[in-house]
Design a protein around this motif. Structure first.
Motif, PDB file in Angstrom:
ATOM      1  N   HIS A  13       0.830  -1.212   0.000  1.00  0.00           N
ATOM      2  CA  HIS A  13       0.000   0.000   0.000  1.00  0.00           C
ATOM      3  C   HIS A  13       0.858   1.253   0.000  1.00  0.00           C
ATOM      4  CE1 HIS A  13      -3.357   2.680   0.980  1.00  0.00           C
ATOM      5  NE2 HIS A  13      -2.553   3.226   1.897  1.00  0.00           N
ATOM      6  N   HIS A  14       1.948   1.250   0.764  1.00  0.00           N
ATOM      7  CA  HIS A  14       2.812   2.427   0.852  1.00  0.00           C
ATOM      8  C   HIS A  14       3.947   2.398  -0.178  1.00  0.00           C
ATOM      9  CE1 HIS A  14       1.065   4.221   4.501  1.00  0.00           C
ATOM     10  NE2 HIS A  14       0.890   2.988   4.933  1.00  0.00           N
TER      11      HIS A  14
ATOM     12  N   SER B 263       0.384  11.242  11.208  1.00  0.00           N
ATOM     13  CA  SER B 263      -0.656  10.323  10.764  1.00  0.00           C
ATOM     14  C   SER B 263      -0.734  10.348   9.241  1.00  0.00           C
ATOM     15  CB  SER B 263      -2.003  10.716  11.374  1.00  0.00           C
ATOM     16  OG  SER B 263      -3.029   9.855  10.938  1.00  0.00           O
ATOM     17  N   VAL B 264      -0.728   9.161   8.623  1.00  0.00           N
ATOM     18  CA  VAL B 264      -0.831   9.048   7.162  1.00  0.00           C
ATOM     19  C   VAL B 264      -1.931   8.049   6.825  1.00  0.00           C
ATOM     20  CG1 VAL B 264       1.589   9.644   6.764  1.00  0.00           C
ATOM     21  CG2 VAL B 264       0.952   7.254   7.089  1.00  0.00           C
ATOM     22  N   ARG B 265      -2.489   8.208   5.647  1.00  0.00           N
ATOM     23  CA  ARG B 265      -3.557   7.307   5.219  1.00  0.00           C
ATOM     24  C   ARG B 265      -2.984   5.925   4.956  1.00  0.00           C
ATOM     25  NH1 ARG B 265      -8.508   6.024   6.246  1.00  0.00           N
ATOM     26  NH2 ARG B 265      -9.458   4.772   4.588  1.00  0.00           N
ATOM     27  N   GLY B 266      -3.557   4.919   5.601  1.00  0.00           N
ATOM     28  CA  GLY B 266      -3.064   3.565   5.466  1.00  0.00           C
ATOM     29  C   GLY B 266      -4.037   2.654   4.763  1.00  0.00           C
TER      30      GLY B 266
ATOM     31  N   SER C   6     -12.091  -1.346   6.247  1.00  0.00           N
ATOM     32  CA  SER C   6     -11.466  -0.353   7.126  1.00  0.00           C
ATOM     33  C   SER C   6     -11.732  -0.736   8.574  1.00  0.00           C
ATOM     34  CB  SER C   6     -12.003   1.052   6.835  1.00  0.00           C
ATOM     35  OG  SER C   6     -13.410   1.084   7.020  1.00  0.00           O
TER      36      SER C   6
ATOM     37  N   GLN D 285      -2.315   0.925  11.433  1.00  0.00           N
ATOM     38  CA  GLN D 285      -3.437   0.855  12.367  1.00  0.00           C
ATOM     39  C   GLN D 285      -3.838  -0.613  12.524  1.00  0.00           C
ATOM     40  OE1 GLN D 285      -6.715   3.445  11.515  1.00  0.00           O
ATOM     41  NE2 GLN D 285      -7.834   2.881  13.362  1.00  0.00           N
TER      42      GLN D 285
ATOM     43  N   TRP E  49      -5.958   0.200   6.112  1.00  0.00           N
ATOM     44  CA  TRP E  49      -7.209  -0.046   6.835  1.00  0.00           C
ATOM     45  C   TRP E  49      -7.668   1.157   7.654  1.00  0.00           C
ATOM     46  CZ3 TRP E  49      -3.171  -3.850   7.970  1.00  0.00           C
ATOM     47  CH2 TRP E  49      -3.201  -4.931   7.092  1.00  0.00           C
ATOM     48  N   GLY E  50      -6.901   2.235   7.646  1.00  0.00           N
ATOM     49  CA  GLY E  50      -7.230   3.406   8.451  1.00  0.00           C
ATOM     50  C   GLY E  50      -6.060   4.369   8.430  1.00  0.00           C
ATOM     51  N   ASN E  51      -5.806   5.013   9.555  1.00  0.00           N
ATOM     52  CA  ASN E  51      -4.702   5.969   9.648  1.00  0.00           C
ATOM     53  C   ASN E  51      -3.479   5.291  10.274  1.00  0.00           C
ATOM     54  OD1 ASN E  51      -6.164   8.134   8.569  1.00  0.00           O
ATOM     55  ND2 ASN E  51      -7.065   8.609  10.565  1.00  0.00           N
ATOM     56  N   ASP E  52      -2.409   5.185   9.497  1.00  0.00           N
ATOM     57  CA  ASP E  52      -1.158   4.631  10.002  1.00  0.00           C
ATOM     58  C   ASP E  52      -0.322   5.747  10.626  1.00  0.00           C
ATOM     59  OD1 ASP E  52      -2.064   2.298   8.904  1.00  0.00           O
ATOM     60  OD2 ASP E  52      -0.690   2.321   7.190  1.00  0.00           O
TER      61      ASP E  52
END
Length: 645
Positions: free
Chosen positions: A263-264, A629-632, A575, A454, A634-637
């Protein structure tokens, strides 16, 4: 969408992630029951709607091998190979130990039965003489629970092993090496076949009973087991080949970390799973977990493709003690019962007690109604440190340094062995305790970035929900690269395809991935290379060989084994639910020595030192680090970056 649930049974807690039709994941933890591992699973199943999809990661097979709780088994092999399991590879586990203690082979010599097979002409085919079959029947022990068969060259021709099984009127399982691990090297093949045969009478009833009870309680649409290679398999496959589940639990964490890495879009990542009992380490390259050919469990060799997870005895429950005037940590663990001293069950001082005393974690109320006691942690650590002239906090700080030094050495070894500099990797810590050690470990390795997903505390269960159905088949071929390029049909990909599809069952959207295990002529070790029919692995093999060994040669390339991976479609995206429990935990953190933040409420950068709370894990942001906080997936990583001072 049906409800899909991942269940990861650890040594201390059982992690649960359940995703309903609304595509929202609900996280929970319940205490494990090591002596009755099926009870938490059945308790969870009672709360699920019918026709759910249940995925299960288990250490039942691993524990059976470690405790030697195995079935009485005999091995049939060729005449002259009675000492095969005892001689092994003559490798010394401790090179400089002048008095090494040999590890007993899985079978004593009296249970290794030599079988005389006269050869036919110059081929590898053999005939079965009736008198030899009759003699073998007389030598079989009457109380046999399973029988393993490993004959020379059966990886090239399985007809003799199959004929031998058909000629033996036994009611117990007869396990063939040509089905378990059809690859070159008779020792590796024999060991894996024997251990599989010893596990079947213990593991098959467990999976059958569990599946039956699940049908009665929840009527699941599908019940799957996570395999050591990181994909899910059917219970029948796990029951027939339990050696494929020896890394079932750790493989879930590797699968979850790989999904986060994809994902990242990370090039190289080091996944670091620290739970209550152990720490699992895995290198992830371009979003895929590295694969290994073998595994050592309790000192015994087990072959077969698995995720490249290495385990050390270092967890939140690792016991701290004074040994000969020095502080030692682990590998023994307090487990779920009695647990750390802070549980109030007369447990020993552990790593968890160190974090509680140093103000890294709050006085939590754990699943089962337990409340952590800082006073009990202080008293237990005082008993360790007092003879050394240390106060409890000094003892706790030193114990953390000891365990973090061991973990950093293990991380470095995993990366360097694969030809990577750990300083160039992104660290992905998870598990209940992993994010507490992330900054210190990253400093030791030279990593500048830490990525905490997350749901990090239950990432192994999340990984099961992200893992696609997968089956692998491997076979020795021993052909030259030039011959394989000129005549692609010489490699039996079609027969491997039939095997993996039979194992997977009716799975839509199946994709295949081919790998050739290559070496220069005259070498004994191989390197896995992605196979492409149009160009072959030649240029890729030369580059990988130079990266791993520092040189390349112009010698002919030999393809020793081929591996086919079949993979179904991954489950739908989801999510994680809003973490309402974190705010309650924050109310209990008034005595933490650092600023405290709620994971879900982080808006801007969080400078260290600081503590970030979630219901499933706790993050310690060290000095000279900052968290955003970054968009991950399943949620915010959380992304932690080191600040140059």
């Amino acid at each position: 969408m049906t409800t899909i649930t991942g269940i990861d049974t650890g040594g201390t807690f059982t992690d649960v992630v359940s995703v309903g039709p609304d595509k929202t994941a609900h996280l929970s933890k319940i205490p494990s029951q090591p002596h009755a591992p099926e009870k938490p699973v059945l308790a969870i199943a009672e709360s699920l709607p019918s026709r759910s999809d249940i995925r299960y990661g288990t250490t039942v097979a691993t524990n059976a091998v470690l405790t030697r709780s195995l079935a009485r088994t005999a091995l049939v092999t060729n005449r002259g190979f009675r000492d095969l399991l005892s001689i092994g590879r003559q490798q010394r586990p401790a090179l400089y130990d002048f008095h090494p203690r040999p590890i007993e082979p899985p079978l004593p010599p009296d249970l290794v039965l030599e079988f005389n097979i006269p050869p036919v002409s110059d081929s590898f085919r053999h005939t079965l003489a009736a008198e030899n079959i009759a003699a073998l029947r007389k030598r079989l022990p009457p109380d046999l629970e399973s029988l393993a068969v490993c004959l020379l060259f059966s990886h090239l021709d399985d007809s003799v092993e199959c004929a031998l099984r058909a000629s033996l009127p036994l009611t117990c399982p007869i396990v063939l090496s040509s089905e378990v691990l059809p690859v070159q090297n008779e020792y590796e093949r024999a060991m894996t076949t024997v251990i599989n045969a010893m596990l079947i009478p213990r593991i098959r009833p467990f999976f059958s009973k569990l599946a039956r009870h699940l049908r009665e309680i929840a009527s699941p649409k599908r019940f799957s087991i996570l395999a050591s290679h990181g994909g899910v398999i059917r219970p029948k496959s796990a029951a027939d080949f339990p050696v494929r589940t020896l890394l079932s639990g750790p493989a879930g964490g590797a699968a979850g970390a790989a999904a986060v890495s994809r994902h990242h879009q990370l090039t190289t990542a080091l996944a670091f799973d620290m739970g209550g009992t152990s720490t699992d380490l895995c290198l992830i390259e371009k979003g895929r977990t590295s694969l290994r050919d073998a595994l050592s469990v309790g000192g015994w060799f087990v072959g077969g493709t698995r995720v490249g997870v290495e385990t050390i005895g270092a967890g939140g429950g690792s016991i701290i003690r004074n040994q000969d005037g020095t502080i030692r940590v682990g590998p023994e663990s307090a487990g779920a019962d009695p647990g750390p001293a802070c549980y109030g069950r007369s447990g020993p001082p552990t790593v968890t007690d160190c974090h509680l005393l140093l103000g890294h974690i709050p006085r939590l109320r754990l699943p089962g109604g337990l409340t952590l006691s800082r006073e009990l942690s202080e008293n237990a650590l005082a008993k360790v440190g007092h003879p050394l002239g240390l106060n409890p906090k000094e003892t706790a700080a030193i114990a953390l340094e000891v365990i973090e030094a061991r973990m950093s050495r293990a991380c470095r070894a995993v990366a360097v062995e694969a030809g990577y500099d750990p300083a160039e990797a992104v660290l992905i810590p998870f598990g209940g305790a992993g994010p507490l050690h992330s900054c210190t470990l990253a400093d030791a390795l030279g990593c500048r970035t830490v990525l905490i997903p997350q749901g990090a505390g239950v990432l192994s269960a999340l990984g099961m929900l992200s893992a696609p159905p997968r089956s692998l088949a491997r076979k020795s071929v021993l052909v030259s690269w030039n011959d394989a390029v000129r005549n692609p049909g010489i490699l039996p990909w079609k027969s491997l395809e039939r095997r993996v599809l039979s194992d997977l069952g009716p799975i839509p959207e199946t994709t295949f991935r081919k790998t050739a295990f290559c070496r220069y002529r005259g070498q004994s070790s191989t390197i896995p290379v992605p196979w492409n029919e149009s160009t072959g692995p030649e240029s890729v093999f030369h580059r990988l060989h130079e990266m791993l060994h520092g040189y390349r040669r112009q010698d002919p390339i030999v393809i020793q084994d081929i591996l086919l991976e079949a993979e179904g479609a991954a489950p739908p995206r989801f999510s994680i639910e809003k973490d309402v429990e974190a705010s309650r935990i924050r109310d209990l953190s008034d005595d933490i020595a650092y600023p405290v933040y709620d994971w879900g409420e982080i808006a801007g950068p969080v400078p260290g030192p600081a503590v970030i709370l979630a219901s499933d894990t706790t993050v310690f942001v060290a000095e000279n680090w900052t968290a955003i906080s970054v968009r991950g997936l399943w949620g915010n990583d959380l992304r932690l970056e080191r600040i140059d001072s």
